[in-house]
Design a protein around this motif. Structure first.
Motif, PDB file in Angstrom:
ATOM      1  N   TRP A  33      -0.287   7.584   2.462  1.00 14.60           N
ATOM      2  CA  TRP A  33      -1.645   7.835   1.941  1.00 14.60           C
ATOM      3  C   TRP A  33      -1.862   9.325   1.772  1.00 14.60           C
ATOM      4  CZ3 TRP A  33      -5.635   6.350  -0.626  1.00 14.60           C
ATOM      5  CH2 TRP A  33      -6.939   6.773  -0.350  1.00 14.60           C
ATOM      6  N   LEU A  72       1.651   3.092   5.862  1.00 15.59           N
ATOM      7  CA  LEU A  72       0.483   3.151   4.967  1.00 15.59           C
ATOM      8  C   LEU A  72      -0.193   4.514   5.099  1.00 15.59           C
ATOM      9  CD1 LEU A  72      -2.198   0.370   4.562  1.00 15.59           C
ATOM     10  CD2 LEU A  72      -2.823   2.762   4.663  1.00 15.59           C
ATOM     11  N   LEU A  73      -0.417   4.945   6.335  1.00 20.69           N
ATOM     12  CA  LEU A  73      -1.188   6.175   6.539  1.00 20.69           C
ATOM     13  C   LEU A  73      -0.369   7.424   6.293  1.00 20.69           C
ATOM     14  CD1 LEU A  73      -3.378   4.947   9.469  1.00 20.69           C
ATOM     15  CD2 LEU A  73      -4.102   5.490   7.156  1.00 20.69           C
ATOM     16  N   ARG A 104       0.814  -1.210   0.000  1.00 18.48           N
ATOM     17  CA  ARG A 104       0.000   0.000   0.000  1.00 18.48           C
ATOM     18  C   ARG A 104       0.849   1.262   0.000  1.00 18.48           C
ATOM     19  NH1 ARG A 104      -4.979   1.244   1.665  1.00 18.48           N
ATOM     20  NH2 ARG A 104      -4.214   3.346   1.210  1.00 18.48           N
ATOM     21  N   ASN A 121      -0.970   3.147  14.048  1.00 16.86           N
ATOM     22  CA  ASN A 121      -1.539   1.815  13.819  1.00 16.86           C
ATOM     23  C   ASN A 121      -1.181   1.222  12.465  1.00 16.86           C
ATOM     24  OD1 ASN A 121      -3.348   3.890  12.844  1.00 16.86           O
ATOM     25  ND2 ASN A 121      -4.776   2.232  12.408  1.00 16.86           N
ATOM     26  N   LEU A 122      -1.097   2.077  11.445  1.00 14.63           N
ATOM     27  CA  LEU A 122      -0.613   1.659  10.113  1.00 14.63           C
ATOM     28  C   LEU A 122       0.388   2.723   9.692  1.00 14.63           C
ATOM     29  CD1 LEU A 122      -4.073   0.730   8.543  1.00 14.63           C
ATOM     30  CD2 LEU A 122      -2.346  -0.894   9.321  1.00 14.63           C
ATOM     31  N   ARG A 145     -10.211  -2.337  -0.596  1.00 14.27           N
ATOM     32  CA  ARG A 145      -9.971  -0.945  -0.921  1.00 14.27           C
ATOM     33  C   ARG A 145      -9.703  -0.701  -2.388  1.00 14.27           C
ATOM     34  NH1 ARG A 145     -10.181   3.053  -0.020  1.00 14.27           N
ATOM     35  NH2 ARG A 145      -8.400   4.204   0.794  1.00 14.27           N
ATOM     36  N   VAL A 170      -7.227  -0.842  13.925  1.00 13.67           N
ATOM     37  CA  VAL A 170      -7.507  -0.180  12.653  1.00 13.67           C
ATOM     38  C   VAL A 170      -8.770   0.636  12.888  1.00 13.67           C
ATOM     39  CG1 VAL A 170      -8.033  -0.477  10.195  1.00 13.67           C
ATOM     40  CG2 VAL A 170      -6.515  -2.096  11.346  1.00 13.67           C
ATOM     41  N   CYS A 171      -8.766   1.870  12.416  1.00 13.41           N
ATOM     42  CA  CYS A 171      -9.902   2.773  12.688  1.00 13.41           C
ATOM     43  C   CYS A 171     -11.203   2.182  12.156  1.00 13.41           C
ATOM     44  CB  CYS A 171      -9.656   4.101  12.016  1.00 13.41           C
ATOM     45  SG  CYS A 171      -9.415   3.901  10.250  1.00 13.41           S
ATOM     46  N   LEU A 172     -11.062   1.281  11.157  1.00 12.64           N
ATOM     47  CA  LEU A 172     -12.233   0.686  10.501  1.00 12.64           C
ATOM     48  C   LEU A 172     -12.708  -0.581  11.220  1.00 12.64           C
ATOM     49  CD1 LEU A 172     -10.552   0.969   7.019  1.00 12.64           C
ATOM     50  CD2 LEU A 172     -12.482   2.371   7.777  1.00 12.64           C
ATOM     51  N   TYR A 178     -12.749  -3.877   4.661  1.00 15.05           N
ATOM     52  CA  TYR A 178     -11.418  -3.367   4.336  1.00 15.05           C
ATOM     53  C   TYR A 178     -10.949  -3.890   2.983  1.00 15.05           C
ATOM     54  CZ  TYR A 178      -7.035  -0.918   5.193  1.00 15.05           C
ATOM     55  OH  TYR A 178      -5.972  -0.059   5.128  1.00 15.05           O
ATOM     56  N   PHE A 235     -12.699   8.200   0.924  1.00 17.65           N
ATOM     57  CA  PHE A 235     -12.424   7.539   2.208  1.00 17.65           C
ATOM     58  C   PHE A 235     -12.482   8.595   3.306  1.00 17.65           C
ATOM     59  CE2 PHE A 235     -10.603   4.012   4.576  1.00 17.65           C
ATOM     60  CZ  PHE A 235     -10.216   4.650   5.730  1.00 17.65           C
ATOM     61  N   GLU A 270      -8.939  12.275   9.472  1.00 16.15           N
ATOM     62  CA  GLU A 270      -9.429  10.896   9.521  1.00 16.15           C
ATOM     63  C   GLU A 270      -9.278  10.455  10.966  1.00 16.15           C
ATOM     64  OE1 GLU A 270      -8.385   9.669   4.942  1.00 16.15           O
ATOM     65  OE2 GLU A 270      -7.433   8.599   6.568  1.00 16.15           O
TER      66      GLU A 270
HETATM   67  O1  LIG Z   1      -6.769   2.738  10.762  1.00 14.20           O
HETATM   68  C1  LIG Z   1      -7.339   3.250   9.793  1.00 14.20           C
HETATM   69  C2  LIG Z   1      -7.110   2.827   8.460  1.00 14.20           C
HETATM   70  C3  LIG Z   1      -7.160   3.672   7.422  1.00 14.20           C
HETATM   71  C4  LIG Z   1      -6.951   3.145   6.136  1.00 14.20           C
HETATM   72  C5  LIG Z   1      -6.787   3.930   5.026  1.00 14.20           C
HETATM   73  O2  LIG Z   1      -6.736   5.271   5.112  1.00 14.20           O
HETATM   74  C6  LIG Z   1      -6.626   3.341   3.689  1.00 14.20           C
HETATM   75  O3  LIG Z   1      -6.749   2.092   3.536  1.00 14.20           O
HETATM   76  O4  LIG Z   1      -6.348   4.130   2.763  1.00 14.20           O
END
Ligand SMILES: O=C/C=C/C=C(\O)C(=O)O
Ligand SMILES: NC(=O)c1ccc[n+]([C@@H]2O[C@H](COP(=O)([O-])OP(=O)(O)OC[C@H]3O[C@@H](n4cnc5c(N)ncnc54)[C@H](O)[C@@H]3O)[C@@H](O)[C@H]2O)c1
Length: 487
Positions: A164, A160-161, A107, A156-157, A451, A288-290, A449, A457, A255
């Motif tokens: 992003w 990735l975050l 990612r 947490n990520l 994507r 994960v926030c989701l 999840y 998002f 976010e």
């Molecule tokens: O913990 C939250 C995860 C957010 C994930 C994203 O912003 C993404 O998959 O782009």
């Protein structure tokens, strides 16, 4: 004892080791991993000034294709050091190796490549307006960078975050000052090396380590020259940042937290729903926030579903990141584990039935110095219970029965958060009907999840402000003007 490795700042194209240091501790076994330099107010100010100056330098003259080509070089650089980034992410978070290899790194690479390509493909509006005098107005859109963007990321990520937001921010010509979480500084430090080696002009990408209030995070959000803040983290931190930037009326993209629901109807593919809810509740140790923390199951299958999810949870392997078959690593820190354990205790006080978990595992080895907790399932709590309303951010969910669509919709929407929801049903008419009425930013149907980076998002209510993803990111990271020409 040899001194721990030091993660420097990266300001105006230079790595800086001067400054106070803070420890980075392994959540697996509590050992000291490395130290990072905590940027002070002067260093943050220099980073912001460097980013501001870089807008007037060569970077300001890069065309969109030239920016895109450079972002692909950054992606190539991450790919070339794939294993180093995996090691950094795994060390800081304790996550299973396979998770970093299949999610975090792919990612991060995709975040740069996707927005490089979207920026090149981006087409903007124009229109003609006939005038009563026979003339014509020709209107067209001009897209410019916002300026200096403060990017503040959670733990947490981590990679990735961070990427992003970095991908689109740089693709649209901005310069950035990044502040990764104090819990997970290592992969961001590697990213600075990749940026340097890719030839990103000095000042375009800057990295400051540190904490939030009274530290680098707050200094960054209060810097006068920043044009925008792109933040991912807790809702209350979002509120604090909003106050910090309010006087300057800065652009913000937030976010934030969530208390996400999964709804399982009796007609759902039962095994798929059990597997899906187990994944959405315990993935990344619930960090994960989701992630799902509220599960609503239609009454006819409630008992069967609870038993099946219990079996799934108890079958999850907690272990070292590189252990064969490991499913869950630790929480990110002892401090975060204390927060999650406080909810385990609160649930008992609120009258929960503990179906499984609710305690820390005893390994009898170094992992007992880490931050592991068992995956946990509760039932029996009322909807107003704090454990059903407040974000816990651990491997835990509460399951409640429901009897009809209207009831479950009301209960799902009865939350101060509005980030994500997963609906499990084979009646797609019902799925589409409910998806439009659930007050969240992201609805999955018979999935979780999954994507596509072109989709919007973000969340509503306390879960955030704005949307990122696809053209939404290009729009947020652009200053859009309209030019009207009388012909
Ligand atoms: O913990 C939250 C995860 C957010 C994930 C994203 O912003 C993404 O998959 O782009
Ligand atoms: N909606 C999403 O996409 C999303 C994604 C990931 C995490 N999150 C949320 O993030 C939270 C977990 O991450 P966290 O514990 O790192 O969040 P956090 O809010 O504690 O910290 C996030 C970042 O903000 C910085 N920070 C803290 N206070 C600050 C301040 N006053 N000014 C400037 N910076 C400040 C921190 O140093 C860190 O880098 C959870 O609530 C989770 O739901 C949301």
């Amino acid at each position: 004892m040899s001194r721990p490795a030091l993660l420097p700042l990266y300001i105006n194209g230079r790595f800086e080791e001067e400054g106070q240091r803070f420890d980075n501790i392994s959540p697996v076994d509590g050992r000291l991993l490395n130290q990072a330099v905590e940027a002070d107010a002067a260093q943050v100010a220099r980073a912001v000034q460097a980013a501001s100056d870089a807008l007037q330098g060569p970077w300001g003259r890069y065309s969109v294709p030239e920016r895109a080509a450079l972002l692909h070089k950054v992606a190539d650089g991450i790919q070339a050091r794939f294993d180093d980034f995996v090691a950094a992410e795994v060390a800081d978070t304790g996550r299973p190796l396979h998770l970093a290899r299949t999610l975090d790194l792919p990612r991060a690479i995709a975040n740069f490549r996707t927005f490089a390509d979207l920026a090149v493909a981006q087409v903007d509006d124009c229109c003609e307006t006939p005038q009563a005098d026979g003339g014509l107005l020709f209107n067209y859109t001009v897209r410019k960078p916002l300026g200096v963007v403060a990017v503040i990321a959670p733990w947490n990520l981590p990679l990735l975050l961070l990427t992003w937001k970095l991908g689109p921010a740089l693709a649209m010509g901005n310069t950035v000052v990044c502040k990764p979480s104090e819990e997970t500084p290592s992969s961001a430090a590697l990213l600075a090396e990749v940026m340097y080696n890719a030839g990103v002009p000095a000042g375009v990408f800057n990295l400051v380590h540190g904490f939030g209030p009274g530290s680098a995070g707050e200094f960054l959000t209060r810097a006068p020259q920043i044009s925008a803040v792109s933040f991912t983290g807790e809702s209350r931190t979002g509120s604090a940042i909003m106050k910090a930037v309010a006087d300057g009326v800065k652009d913000i993209s937030f976010e934030l937290g969530g208390k996400n629901a999964a709804v399982v109807f009796a007609d759902a593919d039962f095994d798929a729903a059990v597997a899906g809810v187990a994944r959405s509740s315990f993935f990344n140790t619930g960090q994960v926030c989701l992630c799902t923390e509220r599960v609503y199951v239609e009454r006819p299958i409630f008992d069967r579903f609870v038993a099946a999810l219990k079996a799934r949870a108890e079958g999850l392997k907690l272990g070292y990141p590189d252990e064969d078959g490991v499913d869950l690593g630790p929480l990110v820190s002892r401090q975060h584990r204390e927060k999650v354990l406080s909810y385990f205790a609160l649930a008992r006080e609120e009258g929960a039935v503990v179906i499984t978990g609710g305690e820390t595992p005893q390994f009898g080895d170094a992992r007992d110095q880490g931050a592991y907790v068992r995956p946990t399932i509760w039932t029996g709590l009322p909807d107003h219970a704090r454990c059903v309303r407040e974000e816990i951010f651990g491997p835990v969910c509460h399951i409640a029965p429901f009897d009809d669509e209207e009831e479950v919709l009301r209960r799902v929407n009865d939350s101060p958060y509005g980030l994500a929801c997963a609906l499990w049903t084979q009646r797609l008419d019902r799925a589409h009907r409910l998806a439009r009425r659930v007050q969240v930013g992201i609805v999955w149907v018979n999935a979780w999840y999954a994507r596509d980076l072109r989709t919007p998002f973000g969340g509503s209510k306390l879960s955030g402000l704005g949307r990122e993803g696809g053209r939404h990111s290009l729009d947020f990271y652009s200053e859009i003007s309209n030019v009207c020409v009388k012909l």
